[in-house]
Scaffold this active site. Structure first.
Site, PDB file in Angstrom:
ATOM      1  N   LYS A  48       0.845  -1.200   0.000  1.00 31.55           N
ATOM      2  CA  LYS A  48       0.000   0.000   0.000  1.00 31.55           C
ATOM      3  C   LYS A  48       0.880   1.249   0.000  1.00 31.55           C
ATOM      4  O   LYS A  48       0.616   2.212  -0.727  1.00 31.55           O
ATOM      5  CB  LYS A  48      -0.930  -0.010   1.221  1.00 31.55           C
ATOM      6  CG  LYS A  48      -2.037  -1.060   1.108  1.00 31.55           C
ATOM      7  CD  LYS A  48      -2.791  -1.282   2.413  1.00 31.55           C
ATOM      8  CE  LYS A  48      -3.799  -2.431   2.268  1.00 31.55           C
ATOM      9  NZ  LYS A  48      -4.459  -2.795   3.519  1.00 31.55           N
ATOM     10  N   GLN A  92      -4.141  -1.333   9.900  1.00 28.65           N
ATOM     11  CA  GLN A  92      -4.124  -2.660   9.280  1.00 28.65           C
ATOM     12  C   GLN A  92      -4.719  -3.703  10.235  1.00 28.65           C
ATOM     13  O   GLN A  92      -4.325  -3.782  11.403  1.00 28.65           O
ATOM     14  CB  GLN A  92      -2.681  -3.032   8.896  1.00 28.65           C
ATOM     15  CG  GLN A  92      -2.549  -4.347   8.157  1.00 28.65           C
ATOM     16  CD  GLN A  92      -3.226  -4.325   6.777  1.00 28.65           C
ATOM     17  OE1 GLN A  92      -3.130  -3.343   6.042  1.00 28.65           O
ATOM     18  NE2 GLN A  92      -3.906  -5.401   6.433  1.00 28.65           N
ATOM     19  N   ASP A 115     -10.690   3.525   4.831  1.00 28.50           N
ATOM     20  CA  ASP A 115     -11.054   2.102   4.764  1.00 28.50           C
ATOM     21  C   ASP A 115     -12.570   1.914   4.895  1.00 28.50           C
ATOM     22  O   ASP A 115     -13.074   0.809   4.668  1.00 28.50           O
ATOM     23  CB  ASP A 115     -10.360   1.323   5.892  1.00 28.50           C
ATOM     24  CG  ASP A 115      -9.185   0.506   5.368  1.00 28.50           C
ATOM     25  OD1 ASP A 115      -9.144   0.234   4.155  1.00 28.50           O
ATOM     26  OD2 ASP A 115      -8.329   0.136   6.192  1.00 28.50           O
TER      27      ASP A 115
END
Ligand code: NDP
Length: 280
Positions: A48, A92, A115
């Site tokens: 990412k 994450q 997200d």
């Protein structure tokens, strides 16, 4: 029998994000937070960050030890919430079990929640209002649209009901006028339901679970799964070899949904920067 090239479609998205950033007059910023030593998570975060750099997004990585106290993580997030250089904050998953995942995700200010995991963005998706949509289902929708799939009126079956994939996927398909069935580990007659699908989405986390016999001839099959076999091979939730013979189109693993997830993260970060500038 077509293999959908997620890598190529993702590359097109990444290039368009890059050229939009060049013209924007502001460098979007993404902060990643990684807790602990999960090797897969390290790889995902590194990929990412690399993608950000290529696209012209400022990327800032924060790595915390496995036994970090929740208060330390929450105060890192609070600082990033207030940092004007940062437009997106990504925590994450999975987090170590001693951390309250819901509390941590909801600590990210919704306007930087690229997200789409904050409950406010979950609610906005349900209400079909503008907000951040989780990257993986958003990427799947983008794949389906790029492939010119007829979603309206189609029977879409989503196997998996997680908060990060299955549920938002079902919601996106519903907003796009599919008739949606969500299946999970307690679903009865799963095989029969899968065989009714015009669009079949597998987000189960079980290697090669969906076989050719579960698929209606001509269906579109999207494999979200990423599973590492004992021999080291990476496979999806779909048995590609048998399903390829039956489906009209199928995503491979790797090279299907995975690259789209990263591309959508870049897109969401760009969107966040644009919203911060008062643009649409
Ligand atoms: P979860 O484990 O959170 O959810 C799995 C879902 O599958 C659950 O809803 C579960 O049902 C259901 N399920 C499990 N076993 C069965 C079964 N035998 N029959 C029917 N349903 C079943 O996983 P995620 O949603 O987070 O991830 C799914 C997969 O996608 C994983 O392989 C993951 O690695 C991958 N993934 C890939 C991404 C990408 O970028 N390509 C991004 C995110 C995830 P129940 O709720 O009843 O337990």
């Amino acid at each position: 029998m077509r293999c959908i090239d997620g890598k190529q479609i993702a590359q097109q998205v990444r290039e368009s994000v890059q050229s939009e950033i060049n013209a924007l007059g502001l460098r979007p910023g993404l902060a990643t937070i990684l807790v602990g030593n999960n090797p897969a998570s390290h790889v995902y975060v590194r990929n990412k960050q690399k993608a950000c750099e290529v696209a012209g997004i400022y990327s800032e990585g924060h790595t915390l030890p496995q036994d970090v106290q929740e208060i330390t993580l929450l105060s890192l997030i609070a600082g990033l919430n207030d940092n004007p250089k940062i437009h997106g904050i990504l925590v994450q998953l999975p987090l170590p079990v001693h951390l309250n995942e819901r509390r941590v995700l909801d600590a990210v200010v919704p306007s930087k929640d690229v997200d789409g995991f904050h409950y406010l963005n979950v609610g906005k998706l349900t209400a079909n209002c503008p907000g951040f949509v989780p990257c993986t289902p958003l990427g799947v929708l983008h794949l389906l649209k790029t492939e010119k799939t007829e979603i309206t009126g189609a029977h879409a079956v989503v196997v998996g009901r997680s908060t990060i994939v299955g549920k938002p996927m079902a919601m996106l398909l519903l907003h796009n006028h599919a008739t949606v069935t969500i299946c999970h580990s307690k679903t009865r007659h799963l095989d029969d339901i899968c065989r009714q699908a015009d669009i079949l989405i597998a987000a189960i986390g079980k290697p090669l679970f969906i076989k050719g016999e579960h698929v209606k001839p001509g269906a579109i099959v999207i494999d979200v799964g990423i599973n590492r076999l004992p021999d080291g091979r990476l496979v999806g939730d779909v048995d590609f070899a048998t399903v390829y013979e039956v489906a009209s189109a199928i995503t491979p693993v790797p090279g299907g949904v995975g690259p789209m997830t990263i591309a959508m993260l870049l897109l969401n970060t760009l969107q966040s920067a644009k919203w911060a500038m008062g643009k649409q």
